[in-house]
Design a protein around this motif. Structure first.
Motif, PDB file in Angstrom:
ATOM      1  N   ASP A 177      25.879  40.933  20.986  1.00 53.06           N
ATOM      2  CA  ASP A 177      26.651  41.185  22.083  1.00 53.06           C
ATOM      3  C   ASP A 177      27.957  41.758  21.406  1.00 53.06           C
ATOM      4  O   ASP A 177      28.064  41.496  20.013  1.00 53.06           O
ATOM      5  CB  ASP A 177      27.042  39.691  22.416  1.00 53.06           C
ATOM      6  CG  ASP A 177      26.084  39.168  23.405  1.00 53.06           C
ATOM      7  OD1 ASP A 177      25.215  39.669  23.882  1.00 53.06           O
ATOM      8  OD2 ASP A 177      25.983  37.629  23.361  1.00 53.06           O
ATOM      9  N   ALA A 178      28.522  42.760  22.310  1.00 49.14           N
ATOM     10  CA  ALA A 178      29.832  43.198  21.676  1.00 49.14           C
ATOM     11  C   ALA A 178      30.765  42.085  21.393  1.00 49.14           C
ATOM     12  O   ALA A 178      30.819  41.267  22.185  1.00 49.14           O
ATOM     13  CB  ALA A 178      30.280  44.301  22.719  1.00 49.14           C
ATOM     14  N   PRO A 179      31.635  42.362  20.354  1.00 47.18           N
ATOM     15  CA  PRO A 179      32.699  41.192  20.080  1.00 47.18           C
ATOM     16  C   PRO A 179      33.543  41.086  21.323  1.00 47.18           C
ATOM     17  O   PRO A 179      33.812  41.915  22.229  1.00 47.18           O
ATOM     18  CB  PRO A 179      33.362  42.075  19.034  1.00 47.18           C
ATOM     19  CG  PRO A 179      33.050  43.277  19.117  1.00 47.18           C
ATOM     20  CD  PRO A 179      31.974  43.560  19.726  1.00 47.18           C
ATOM     21  N   GLU A 180      33.775  39.645  21.450  1.00 49.95           N
ATOM     22  CA  GLU A 180      34.798  39.275  22.564  1.00 49.95           C
ATOM     23  C   GLU A 180      36.097  39.987  22.527  1.00 49.95           C
ATOM     24  O   GLU A 180      36.615  40.203  21.519  1.00 49.95           O
ATOM     25  CB  GLU A 180      34.891  37.827  22.695  1.00 49.95           C
ATOM     26  CG  GLU A 180      35.695  37.306  23.924  1.00 49.95           C
ATOM     27  CD  GLU A 180      35.965  35.865  24.081  1.00 49.95           C
ATOM     28  OE1 GLU A 180      36.618  35.460  24.590  1.00 49.95           O
ATOM     29  OE2 GLU A 180      35.364  35.236  23.056  1.00 49.95           O
ATOM     30  N   ASP A 181      36.585  40.477  23.520  1.00 45.92           N
ATOM     31  CA  ASP A 181      37.806  41.304  23.617  1.00 45.92           C
ATOM     32  C   ASP A 181      38.962  40.357  23.085  1.00 45.92           C
ATOM     33  O   ASP A 181      38.995  39.064  23.682  1.00 45.92           O
ATOM     34  CB  ASP A 181      38.138  41.721  25.038  1.00 45.92           C
ATOM     35  CG  ASP A 181      37.243  42.748  25.652  1.00 45.92           C
ATOM     36  OD1 ASP A 181      36.738  43.617  24.472  1.00 45.92           O
ATOM     37  OD2 ASP A 181      37.157  43.002  26.449  1.00 45.92           O
ATOM     38  N   ILE A 199      52.759  42.651  34.689  1.00 44.94           N
ATOM     39  CA  ILE A 199      51.452  42.540  34.195  1.00 44.94           C
ATOM     40  C   ILE A 199      51.515  41.190  33.335  1.00 44.94           C
ATOM     41  O   ILE A 199      52.591  40.509  33.008  1.00 44.94           O
ATOM     42  CB  ILE A 199      51.088  43.667  33.420  1.00 44.94           C
ATOM     43  CG1 ILE A 199      52.214  43.741  31.753  1.00 44.94           C
ATOM     44  CG2 ILE A 199      51.131  45.056  33.901  1.00 44.94           C
ATOM     45  CD1 ILE A 199      51.624  44.580  30.924  1.00 44.94           C
ATOM     46  N   LYS A 200      50.365  40.616  33.225  1.00 40.55           N
ATOM     47  CA  LYS A 200      50.234  39.616  32.461  1.00 40.55           C
ATOM     48  C   LYS A 200      49.093  39.828  31.356  1.00 40.55           C
ATOM     49  O   LYS A 200      47.987  40.232  32.018  1.00 40.55           O
ATOM     50  CB  LYS A 200      50.098  38.426  33.163  1.00 40.55           C
ATOM     51  CG  LYS A 200      49.731  36.861  32.191  1.00 40.55           C
ATOM     52  CD  LYS A 200      49.627  35.416  33.258  1.00 40.55           C
ATOM     53  CE  LYS A 200      50.950  35.275  33.567  1.00 40.55           C
ATOM     54  NZ  LYS A 200      50.692  33.734  34.411  1.00 40.55           N
ATOM     55  N   VAL A 201      49.169  39.685  30.257  1.00 35.38           N
ATOM     56  CA  VAL A 201      48.008  39.772  29.235  1.00 35.38           C
ATOM     57  C   VAL A 201      47.767  38.764  28.361  1.00 35.38           C
ATOM     58  O   VAL A 201      48.607  37.834  28.278  1.00 35.38           O
ATOM     59  CB  VAL A 201      48.133  41.170  28.624  1.00 35.38           C
ATOM     60  CG1 VAL A 201      48.417  42.488  29.387  1.00 35.38           C
ATOM     61  CG2 VAL A 201      49.486  41.011  27.664  1.00 35.38           C
ATOM     62  N   GLU A 202      46.729  38.674  27.834  1.00 33.93           N
ATOM     63  CA  GLU A 202      46.229  37.783  26.659  1.00 33.93           C
ATOM     64  C   GLU A 202      46.061  38.427  25.708  1.00 33.93           C
ATOM     65  O   GLU A 202      45.043  39.337  25.430  1.00 33.93           O
ATOM     66  CB  GLU A 202      45.071  36.873  27.287  1.00 33.93           C
ATOM     67  CG  GLU A 202      44.509  35.744  26.157  1.00 33.93           C
ATOM     68  CD  GLU A 202      43.660  35.008  26.887  1.00 33.93           C
ATOM     69  OE1 GLU A 202      42.626  34.772  25.989  1.00 33.93           O
ATOM     70  OE2 GLU A 202      43.714  34.215  27.606  1.00 33.93           O
ATOM     71  N   ILE A 203      46.686  37.915  24.326  1.00 33.75           N
ATOM     72  CA  ILE A 203      46.393  38.889  23.375  1.00 33.75           C
ATOM     73  C   ILE A 203      45.985  37.799  22.292  1.00 33.75           C
ATOM     74  O   ILE A 203      46.880  36.891  21.907  1.00 33.75           O
ATOM     75  CB  ILE A 203      47.396  39.407  22.482  1.00 33.75           C
ATOM     76  CG1 ILE A 203      47.918  40.597  23.730  1.00 33.75           C
ATOM     77  CG2 ILE A 203      47.204  40.121  21.477  1.00 33.75           C
ATOM     78  CD1 ILE A 203      49.152  41.483  23.507  1.00 33.75           C
ATOM     79  N   ASN A 204      44.902  37.515  21.587  1.00 37.14           N
ATOM     80  CA  ASN A 204      44.319  36.704  20.495  1.00 37.14           C
ATOM     81  C   ASN A 204      44.810  35.218  21.255  1.00 37.14           C
ATOM     82  O   ASN A 204      45.144  34.338  20.475  1.00 37.14           O
ATOM     83  CB  ASN A 204      45.356  36.897  19.391  1.00 37.14           C
ATOM     84  CG  ASN A 204      44.832  38.176  18.553  1.00 37.14           C
ATOM     85  OD1 ASN A 204      43.644  38.426  18.713  1.00 37.14           O
ATOM     86  ND2 ASN A 204      45.484  38.872  18.113  1.00 37.14           N
ATOM     87  N   GLY A 205      44.409  34.775  22.386  1.00 39.67           N
ATOM     88  CA  GLY A 205      44.482  33.682  22.926  1.00 39.67           C
ATOM     89  C   GLY A 205      45.963  33.189  23.600  1.00 39.67           C
ATOM     90  O   GLY A 205      45.939  32.145  24.207  1.00 39.67           O
TER      91      GLY A 205
END
Length: 521
Positions: free
Chosen positions: A397-401, A422-428
């Protein structure tokens, strides 16, 4: 002395060649091209300051008030950097009108347009050669009295030498003694000459007028503008006229990048051109003119430093067997290796090497097969797709984003700039950001930059290029393909997004880039 010896002798004695760029005057005669005043200023600034051309021809006198404002802006800038004498304006034998127009703009150089063939003189002007010569002298005298330096165009000179050389010589005999004319500029106005004719006619001119500075102005109707320009230099021309991307009327003019490369590499001539700025000025003019550069245009085309065939990539690893003097870094560019059905293992190995990925020969073979299959389907494969293709082929599987888009809203309203929330998730960890921009995607990226700067204290990659198209083989109602190039770690990173919506496709390409960056931290 043989031909080769004569050429080598010419190479050893070739003087400095002046380059005059006429993109803002002759180049603007390309069908559909009209530069705004501030665009003309930006092009002029880059030509004078970064590319370092010797001279620029920026306009024709008396065209419009917009043109007048553009010339004023360019002259003010050039005066500030001490290069006002490098800015030239085309003027006409019209008494005082052109001279007054140019001086009112703050200009210091007039390129006076005279008739270089008997047919043009008698049929267009309906004047005798004697009358035309008298008018030219009067205009030159007035221009000099106003403090202008004068260069003289002999329009349709090529046909003049073919059909009425006695008229050309009559003109030159009378005007070559006018000391205030600094240069005589010889145009192939209709692009009818070949290199042998250029050599013949130039040698006749220089033999008869050995102390005159001659420029050559080529047109590309027979695709000979570059060859004719070089023939002129070999025959004694001291200056060449070019345009960025070869813009110009009908088939265009001699393209600056091609002329520069062949002057230096084939004839060891010297110019003032800064070669690593040629791609930048090409992109600027491409954007302002709306005329796309052909992908295979020498030096500045998108594909000219891309190896497609696998055998070429293989040769490059073996003592650079497929290199020549046109090294991409010389022009501010980078060699790339295309991924497609013709790639072969060597191209793929080159791309994997740049990404720091190591595969066994068997794994490389399987990845090659998959890329070939995609190429047969006209799919575009970028270097950034490789890690995912590798993962798929190797049944992993491709690594999880690490960077995920949670939600976003982009809006537009009449009279207001587009906005993005916008709302983003970066490293959880989730972050919110908002911004306005010049377009929906621009607002979205600015909101991302805000998050990276405020919450992560990190630099966001700089956008280098943005291309939107329908995928090969698609229809007008098919998916939109967005390919975005970013400056990252002293290199370029290119990612692709597909979606029915252009903004959504660009966002997908952006998040693919961000995940590649995160995986390399």
């Amino acid at each position: 002395m043989g031909t080769a010896e004569r050429i080598n002798s010419s190479q050893r004695t070739l003087p400095y060649v002046e380059i005059m760029d006429s993109t803002l005057r002759d180049g603007e005669q390309t069908n559909g091209v009209s530069f705004l005043p501030h665009e003309k200023l930006m092009v002029a600034r880059m030509l004078l300051h970064d590319v370092n051309v010797d001279r620029i021809e920026v306009a024709s006198a008396r065209v419009s008030e917009g043109e007048k404002e553009a010339v004023r802006m360019i002259c003010r800038y050039a005066d500030q950097i001490g290069k006002l004498d490098r800015v030239e304006v085309l003027g006409f034998v019209d008494g005082h009108l052109s001279v007054d127009w140019i001086t009112d703009c703050g200009g210091k150089v007039i390129n006076l347009l005279a008739k270089g063939s008997l047919k043009h003189c008698t049929h267009q002007l309906q004047k005798t050669p004697e009358n035309h010569i008298a008018d030219i002298k009067e205009t030159v005298e007035y221009a000099t009295s106003k403090g202008l330096s004068v260069n003289l165009y002999l329009e349709d000179w090529s046909n003049g030498m073919k059909d009425s050389p006695e008229y050309v010589y009559q003109l030159m005999d009378e005007l070559s003694s006018v000391s205030t004319i600094k240069r005589f500029m010889l145009p192939d106005t209709l692009g009818v000459m070949n290199p042998l004719q250029v050599i013949e006619y130039f040698r006749k001119m220089i033999k008869r007028y050995p102390d005159i500075h001659f420029d050559f102005h080529a047109h590309n109707d027979y695709d000979l503008a570059v060859s004719n320009s070089l023939a002129a230099v070999l025959s004694g021309a001291k200056g060449l006229h070019v345009t960025v991307n070869g813009l110009g009327e009908r088939c265009g003019n001699a393209p600056m990048a091609s002329v520069q490369a062949i002057l230096k590499d084939q004839f060891h001539a010297k110019t003032g051109i800064v070669e690593d700025q040629l791609n930048g000025i090409s992109r600027l003019v491409e954007g302002y003119s709306g005329i796309a550069v052909a992908p295979n245009q020498p030096i500045v085309g998108e594909n000219v430093f891309t190896q497609v065939a696998g055998v070429h990539a293989d040769g490059d690893t073996k003592d650079k067997l497929y290199y020549n003097e046109l090294i991409p870094e010389r022009f501010g560019r980078k060699r790339e290796y295309a991924l497609g059905k013709n790639s072969g293992k060597a191209n793929i190995a080159k791309n994997l090497e740049e990404l720091g990925l190591e595969l066994t020969p068997e794994q490389t073979k399987r990845v090659t097969q998959r890329i070939t299959e995609l190429g047969d389907k006209k799919e575009i494969v970028t270097q950034e797709d490789l890690p995912y293709i590798v993962s798929d082929v190797l049944k992993h599987d491709a690594p999880e984003d690490k960077v995920k888009l949670i939600s976003y809203v982009v809006s537009t309203a009449y009279g207001l700039k587009p906005g993005a929330n916008i709302k983003v998730e970066i490293n959880g960890q989730q972050y919110d950001g908002s911004a306005v921009g010049d377009g929906q995607y621009d607002a979205f990226v600015k909101a991302l930059r805000y998050i990276y700067k405020k919450y992560l204290n990190r630099t966001f990659p700089i956008l280098a290029n943005y291309q939107v198209s329908i995928p090969p083989g698609g229809r007008t109602d098919a998916l939109v393909q967005t390919v975005i190039t970013w400056h990252y770690n002293d290199g370029l990173l290119r990612t692709r997004g597909l979606d029915a919506d252009q903004t959504e496709a660009a966002i997908k390409a952006t998040f693919k880039m961000l995940n590649i960056v995160e995986s390399n931290l």
